[in-house]
Design an enzyme around this catalytic site. Structure first.
Site, PDB file in Angstrom:
ATOM      1  N   ALA A 102       0.870  -1.182   0.000  1.00 55.12           N
ATOM      2  CA  ALA A 102       0.000   0.000   0.000  1.00 55.12           C
ATOM      3  C   ALA A 102       0.902   1.225   0.000  1.00 55.12           C
ATOM      4  O   ALA A 102       2.079   1.140   0.390  1.00 55.12           O
ATOM      5  CB  ALA A 102      -0.889  -0.024   1.234  1.00 55.12           C
ATOM      6  N   GLY A 145       0.678  -4.976   1.046  1.00 58.31           N
ATOM      7  CA  GLY A 145      -0.520  -5.037   0.213  1.00 58.31           C
ATOM      8  C   GLY A 145      -0.252  -5.694  -1.133  1.00 58.31           C
ATOM      9  O   GLY A 145      -1.170  -6.249  -1.739  1.00 58.31           O
ATOM     10  N   GLU A 148      -0.581  -9.288  -0.484  1.00 58.40           N
ATOM     11  CA  GLU A 148      -2.015  -9.544  -0.248  1.00 58.40           C
ATOM     12  C   GLU A 148      -2.802  -9.526  -1.549  1.00 58.40           C
ATOM     13  O   GLU A 148      -3.706 -10.338  -1.754  1.00 58.40           O
ATOM     14  CB  GLU A 148      -2.558  -8.502   0.741  1.00 58.40           C
ATOM     15  N   GLU A 168       4.610  -4.999   7.190  1.00 60.35           N
ATOM     16  CA  GLU A 168       3.864  -3.925   7.866  1.00 60.35           C
ATOM     17  C   GLU A 168       4.320  -3.730   9.309  1.00 60.35           C
ATOM     18  O   GLU A 168       4.278  -2.628   9.845  1.00 60.35           O
ATOM     19  CB  GLU A 168       2.352  -4.237   7.847  1.00 60.35           C
TER      20      GLU A 168
HETATM   21  C1  LIG Z   1      -3.511  -2.668   2.331  1.00 56.39           C
HETATM   22  C2  LIG Z   1      -3.474  -3.213   3.650  1.00 56.39           C
HETATM   23  C3  LIG Z   1      -2.289  -2.910   4.504  1.00 56.39           C
HETATM   24  C4  LIG Z   1      -1.054  -2.892   3.756  1.00 56.39           C
HETATM   25  C5  LIG Z   1      -0.050  -2.134   4.192  1.00 56.39           C
HETATM   26  C6  LIG Z   1       1.175  -2.035   3.410  1.00 56.39           C
HETATM   27  O1  LIG Z   1       1.300  -2.594   2.337  1.00 56.39           O
HETATM   28  S1  LIG Z   1       2.382  -1.096   4.072  1.00 56.39           S
HETATM   29  C7  LIG Z   1       3.706  -1.167   2.902  1.00 56.39           C
HETATM   30  C8  LIG Z   1       4.442  -2.440   2.989  1.00 56.39           C
HETATM   31  N1  LIG Z   1       5.610  -2.357   2.125  1.00 56.39           N
HETATM   32  C9  LIG Z   1       6.797  -1.964   2.554  1.00 56.39           C
HETATM   33  O2  LIG Z   1       7.003  -1.665   3.702  1.00 56.39           O
HETATM   34  C10 LIG Z   1       7.904  -1.898   1.520  1.00 56.39           C
HETATM   35  C11 LIG Z   1       8.363  -0.478   1.330  1.00 56.39           C
HETATM   36  N2  LIG Z   1       9.415  -0.365   0.340  1.00 56.39           N
HETATM   37  C12 LIG Z   1      10.684  -0.773   0.549  1.00 56.39           C
HETATM   38  O3  LIG Z   1      11.032  -1.272   1.599  1.00 56.39           O
HETATM   39  C13 LIG Z   1      11.669  -0.570  -0.563  1.00 56.39           C
HETATM   40  O4  LIG Z   1      11.135   0.366  -1.466  1.00 56.39           O
HETATM   41  C14 LIG Z   1      12.040  -1.856  -1.327  1.00 56.39           C
HETATM   42  C15 LIG Z   1      12.838  -2.776  -0.420  1.00 56.39           C
HETATM   43  C16 LIG Z   1      10.814  -2.569  -1.826  1.00 56.39           C
HETATM   44  C17 LIG Z   1      12.906  -1.487  -2.566  1.00 56.39           C
HETATM   45  O5  LIG Z   1      13.993  -0.679  -2.193  1.00 56.39           O
HETATM   46  P1  LIG Z   1      14.822   0.110  -3.289  1.00 56.39           P
HETATM   47  O6  LIG Z   1      15.964   0.730  -2.586  1.00 56.39           O
HETATM   48  O7  LIG Z   1      15.102  -0.778  -4.439  1.00 56.39           O
HETATM   49  O8  LIG Z   1      13.823   1.221  -3.820  1.00 56.39           O
HETATM   50  P2  LIG Z   1      13.352   2.548  -3.054  1.00 56.39           P
HETATM   51  O9  LIG Z   1      13.084   2.269  -1.604  1.00 56.39           O
HETATM   52  O10 LIG Z   1      14.276   3.666  -3.360  1.00 56.39           O
HETATM   53  O11 LIG Z   1      11.917   2.791  -3.742  1.00 56.39           O
HETATM   54  C18 LIG Z   1      11.758   3.493  -4.971  1.00 56.39           C
HETATM   55  C19 LIG Z   1      10.658   4.515  -4.775  1.00 56.39           C
HETATM   56  O12 LIG Z   1       9.452   3.826  -4.473  1.00 56.39           O
HETATM   57  C20 LIG Z   1       8.889   4.335  -3.277  1.00 56.39           C
HETATM   58  N3  LIG Z   1       8.173   3.285  -2.569  1.00 56.39           N
HETATM   59  C21 LIG Z   1       8.524   1.991  -2.426  1.00 56.39           C
HETATM   60  N4  LIG Z   1       7.602   1.329  -1.718  1.00 56.39           N
HETATM   61  C22 LIG Z   1       6.627   2.228  -1.426  1.00 56.39           C
HETATM   62  C23 LIG Z   1       5.419   2.145  -0.722  1.00 56.39           C
HETATM   63  N5  LIG Z   1       4.974   1.006  -0.204  1.00 56.39           N
HETATM   64  N6  LIG Z   1       4.695   3.255  -0.586  1.00 56.39           N
HETATM   65  C24 LIG Z   1       5.090   4.406  -1.123  1.00 56.39           C
HETATM   66  N7  LIG Z   1       6.238   4.546  -1.811  1.00 56.39           N
HETATM   67  C25 LIG Z   1       6.996   3.466  -1.954  1.00 56.39           C
HETATM   68  C26 LIG Z   1      10.096   4.830  -2.496  1.00 56.39           C
HETATM   69  O13 LIG Z   1       9.682   5.735  -1.504  1.00 56.39           O
HETATM   70  C27 LIG Z   1      10.916   5.430  -3.595  1.00 56.39           C
HETATM   71  O14 LIG Z   1      10.385   6.695  -3.928  1.00 56.39           O
HETATM   72  P3  LIG Z   1      11.338   8.015  -3.901  1.00 56.39           P
HETATM   73  O15 LIG Z   1      11.949   8.051  -2.552  1.00 56.39           O
HETATM   74  O16 LIG Z   1      12.347   7.749  -4.974  1.00 56.39           O
HETATM   75  O17 LIG Z   1      10.378   9.110  -4.208  1.00 56.39           O
END
Ligand SMILES: CCC/C=C/C(=O)SCCNC(=O)CCNC(=O)[C@H](O)C(C)(C)COP(=O)([O-])OP(=O)([O-])OC[C@H]1O[C@@H](n2cnc3c(N)ncnc32)[C@H](O)[C@@H]1OP(=O)([O-])[O-]
Length: 294
Positions: A102, A145, A148, A168
């Protein structure tokens, strides 16, 4: 018990009647004609153009599932759902990310009352409601998400570099679209608990071993394999495929005895269809079946 059998019989009959009521000639749906998507792409694929492909297309945010994306996805699913020429749907992302979850930045300021009163995540249910078979083709990250969303699909094919996880917990929240429920039913309590409490990811091979993914293929062949799977399903009667999907899904919703009764009544109900007659006749006559979805 007799009542339960009656309920199942009438549910199965209802599915048949609803399918029969759908228009037989539907408007052709294609990406370029009526929809200007911002966050997804849609196309039809396969030799008979009967497999819809929906590609999540928000590369800058690794396909983070913002409200706009989920609304477009719901709309596309509804449109393909009504299109009688479509037998199966493939949902995919990019090579780097199916979806990284998400949209964290979009929900960072949400309050409890906004979540409740705005019915947050209401737009997330369409995938699981889709009557046609839906195949997730997962390359790269399927996190939170994103994992999911893949689990709402009927079958998951994984590229060999795919990574699944429910991170999460590291954000101070918990999965909210099935991560604690669907994942637990698929991989069992101990693995689901480990994934949800640590946020650790698992790779494609482990996902296949656990039954989360049904097949792992080289990343560059993933979409082709998923479309082939959709085409194979599409060689059968769309009507009977819909009944079969509903019967398998019932295994997740009910007790074994109730599920077996539902299956039996649904099996009986197939004897009211032309396609059941055609399938068995074609076998006996040693020829391919010509299904009419009736
Ligand atoms: C629905 C029900 C409940 C669900 C809850 C959830 O899913 S909670 C979520 C659960 N998921 C997580 O916790 C995973 C969160 N993400 C990560 O941990 C990492 O992005 C990665 C490990 C997937 C990839 O790392 P990497 O170094 O290769 O890449 P990078 O990190 O540089 O990302 C590139 C760009 O994408 C952006 N962006 C990425 N994901 C999201 C997001 N969810 N949101 C918004 N933005 C996101 C990131 O900010 C960046 O933008 P910027 O700064 O350039 O403007």
């Amino acid at each position: 018990m007799a009542n339960i059998a009656k309920i199942f019989a009438s549910r199965a009959q209802g599915v048949l009647q609803a399918a029969a009521r759908q228009p037989q000639v539907a408007t052709r749906f294609s990406s370029s004609s009526t929809n200007n998507w911002e966050y997804i792409k849609t196309e039809v694929a396969g030799e008979s153009k009967n497999v819809a492909v929906i590609t999540l297309n928000r590369p800058k945010a690794l396909n983070a599932l913002c409200n706009g994306l989920m609304k477009e996805l719901s709309t596309a699913l509804q449109q393909f759902g009504k299109d009688q020429s479509i037998s199966a749907i493939v949902l995919t992302g990019s090579e780097k990310a199916f979806a990284a979850g998400a949209d964290i930045k979009e929900m960072v300021g949400n309050t409890y009352s906004q979540c409740i009163q705005g019915n947050f995540l209401n737009d997330w249910t369409e995938v699981a409601r889709t009557q046609k078979p839906i195949i997730a083709a997962v390359n790269g990250y399927a996190l939170g998400g994103g994992c999911e969303l893949a689990m709402m699909c009927d079958i998951i094919y994984a590229g060999d570099k795919a990574k699944f996880g429910q991170p999460e917990i590291a954000l101070g929240t918990i999965p909210g679209a099935g991560g604690t429920q669907r994942l637990t039913r698929v991989v069992g309590k101990t693995k689901a608990m480990e994934m949800c409490l640590t946020g650790n990811m698992i790779g494609a091979q482990e996902a296949e071993k656990l039954g989360l993914a049904s097949k792992v293929v080289p990343a560059d062949q993933l979409l082709g394999e998923a479309v082939k799977l959709g085409e194979k399903i599409g060689t059968h009667s769309n009507l009977i495929v819909q009944l079969c999907k509903e019967a398998v899904n019932t295994a997740y919703e009910t007790t074994l005895q109730e599920g077996l009764k539902f299956e039996r009544r649904t099996f009986h109900a197939t004897f009211s269809t032309a396609d059941r007659k055609e399938g068995m006749t074609a076998f006996a006559e040693k020829r391919p079946a010509k299904f009419t979805n009736e």
